[in-house]
Scaffold this active site. Structure first.
Site, PDB file in Angstrom:
ATOM      1  CB  SER A  31      -8.861 -89.904  83.198  1.00 45.32           C
ATOM      2  OG  SER A  31      -7.790 -91.341  82.979  1.00 45.32           O
ATOM      3  NE  ARG A  35      -8.287 -87.496  87.679  1.00 40.65           N
ATOM      4  CZ  ARG A  35      -7.641 -88.584  87.193  1.00 40.65           C
ATOM      5  NH1 ARG A  35      -8.974 -89.235  86.556  1.00 40.65           N
ATOM      6  NH2 ARG A  35      -6.818 -88.811  87.628  1.00 40.65           N
ATOM      7  NE  ARG A 126      -4.472-101.904  88.090  1.00 42.03           N
ATOM      8  CZ  ARG A 126      -4.631-100.809  88.003  1.00 42.03           C
ATOM      9  NH1 ARG A 126      -5.905-101.630  86.874  1.00 42.03           N
ATOM     10  NH2 ARG A 126      -4.387 -99.801  86.987  1.00 42.03           N
ATOM     11  CD  GLN A 171      -5.777 -95.271  88.957  1.00 44.13           C
ATOM     12  OE1 GLN A 171      -5.948 -95.900  89.864  1.00 44.13           O
ATOM     13  NE2 GLN A 171      -5.501 -95.117  87.478  1.00 44.13           N
ATOM     14  CD  GLU A 313      -3.044 -92.373  79.720  1.00 43.97           C
ATOM     15  OE1 GLU A 313      -4.617 -92.120  78.649  1.00 43.97           O
ATOM     16  OE2 GLU A 313      -3.375 -92.233  80.760  1.00 43.97           O
ATOM     17  NE  ARG A 385      -5.602 -97.234  77.817  1.00 48.80           N
ATOM     18  CZ  ARG A 385      -6.712 -96.506  77.630  1.00 48.80           C
ATOM     19  NH1 ARG A 385      -7.223 -96.870  75.976  1.00 48.80           N
ATOM     20  NH2 ARG A 385      -7.543 -95.451  77.907  1.00 48.80           N
ATOM     21  CE  LYS A 410      -9.089-100.277  82.996  1.00 48.06           C
ATOM     22  NZ  LYS A 410     -10.062-100.835  84.297  1.00 48.06           N
TER      23      LYS A 410
END
Length: 426
Positions: A31, A35, A126, A171, A313, A385, A410
């Site tokens: 994350s 960014r 998605r 997001q 998450e 995950r 990932k």
């Protein structure tokens, strides 16, 4: 809910033969890295993203920004980014990265031509439409509402006020905020919908913008105003990924051991920091000091009743622990994770039942009751995950196999080797 074909033979999740005693250094936050890369590409000069996470998602982001004209050098762990005038005419591979699919279109709106977006089949299902609808309201022409789509940039974007429903993903908000300072009139963004999920990720975006000299007013609930102006070039060091850390710390709970994740920040905007409180409530001892964060397990895992809306998450790892708990658990407030890499609520319910868990799928979460688990195949649905959850279960239940552990690339390409080494060296 579909599963990508496995890329390898099923991976036998290592089973702990005793308490795990380990200290581990983990890669950087996805994350924060993605960014930081976007802000560096939009900045007024070159900068360095130190200790950047090297994973599929972050390399896809680097490739996307390169396609728009920036130069991103990824040869070392310190990635240099040299911004350049944004150009169109290229294409962006989103893979299965929500951050690429959502964060890059506003940047493409500032380019001087069309930019085509596509990705893995799983990413095509998605949600991204709210970002595209907001960009259209700001004057950008876009062909398509889901992947594949094309953003027709004109070299500039007027900006101003826009309303969107970000209840499906935080997001959506971060995507527009990251580029907002480059809009001619800045950005006045209002969320109009159900409660926002994962507020810590929006707080992370705002904090990083301010760190780059951008003026952001978030004093009014569900509204963010970004002033137009330059984005300063700032070298940034990336913290360890605290969401990835959850699986490793869970080993202390599943084995009655002691696990330290080195370099745990004293203060952070990462949502994964909440794992400290969650593990404490499930019966572990938790201590943060100059070495990092240390979790010590006990002889039992307690059930938990918790709203995970802000930290969705963490749900797969927490659900795995709840399946091993000696009391009932209720995980609530996470309807939005049905739109993650897979429908995580349905996937967890299905795969946990396959190992003998007593679990009820709810509209916005899961209810789990004590049960005796057994080995079997746990499908990851191409979701990192989910693979983490399977590994946690395998540490306590012999015979758990994961259909596609490569999904962990990932955000953590070396996960299988690091995980196995910890259990082998217990």
């Amino acid at each position: 809910m579909t599963s990508a074909p496995p890329t390898t033979e099923p991976w036998a999740a290592p089973h702990a033969r005793g308490p795990v005693q380990a200290a581990v250094s983990l890669p950087g936050s996805k994350s924060l890295t993605n960014r930081a890369l976007v802000l560096a590409a939009l900045a007024e000069g070159p900068s360095v993203v130190r200790r950047a996470l090297r994973s599929r998602d972050t390399l896809l982001m680097a490739g996307a920004l390169t396609a728009l004209g920036a130069r991103v050098e990824t040869a070392t762990d310190d990635w240099t980014v040299e911004p350049a005038p944004l150009v169109g005419g290229g294409s962006v591979d989103c893979g299965l990265a929500g951050t690429v699919t959502r964060f890059v279109p506003p940047v493409a709106g500032l380019a001087d031509g069309p930019v085509a977006f596509d990705g893995d089949p799983g990413m095509r299902t998605r949600p991204v439409g709210e970002v595209l609808t907001a960009l259209r309201a700001l004057g950008v022409r876009i062909d398509g509402d889901r992947l594949p789509f094309t953003v027709h940039g004109t070299g500039s974007l007027r900006g101003g006020r826009v309303v969107l429903d970000a209840s499906g993903s935080s997001q959506f908000v971060s995507a527009l905020l990251l580029a907002g300072a480059r809009f001619e009139e800045g950005l006045d963004l209002l969320h109009d919908g159900k409660a926002l999920p994962s507020q810590p990720h929006i707080d992370m975006t705002v904090a990083m913008l301010r760190g780059h000299g951008v003026e952001v007013d978030d004093g009014e609930p569900a509204r963010w105003r970004v002033a137009p102006g330059p984005i300063l070039a700032v070298d940034q060091s990336i913290e360890p990924d605290l969401s990835n850390a959850a699986a490793f710390l869970a080993l202390a709970a599943t084995t009655g051991g002691r696990v330290t994740v080195r370099d745990w920040p004293a203060q952070t905007t990462q949502a994964g920091d909440a794992i400290r409180d969650l593990l404490g409530r499930m019966g572990c001892s938790v201590l943060r000091d100059e070495l990092g964060l240390t979790v010590t397990g006990s002889d039992r895992i307690k059930g938990i009743d918790v709203d995970l809306h802000e930290v969705g998450e963490l749900t797969p790892v927490v659900a795995a622990l709840c399946a091993l708990a000696d009391g009932p658990s209720y995980l609530r407030g996470i309807a939005h994770i049905r739109g993650h890499e897979t429908d995580r609520i349905a996937a967890l319910a299905t795969e946990l039942r396959g190992l003998g868990a007593d679990v009820t799928e709810l509209a916005d979460g899961l209810e789990l009751r004590p049960a005796t688990l057994h080995g079997g195949l746990f499908r990851s649905y191409a979701d990192h995950r989910m693979a983490h959850a399977a590994a946690v279960l395998g540490s306590a239940v012999e015979g758990v196999r994961v259909d596609d552990v490569a999904a962990t690339s990932k955000t953590f390409p070396d996960f299988p080797a690091v995980w196995s080494a910890l259990l082998d060296a217990r």
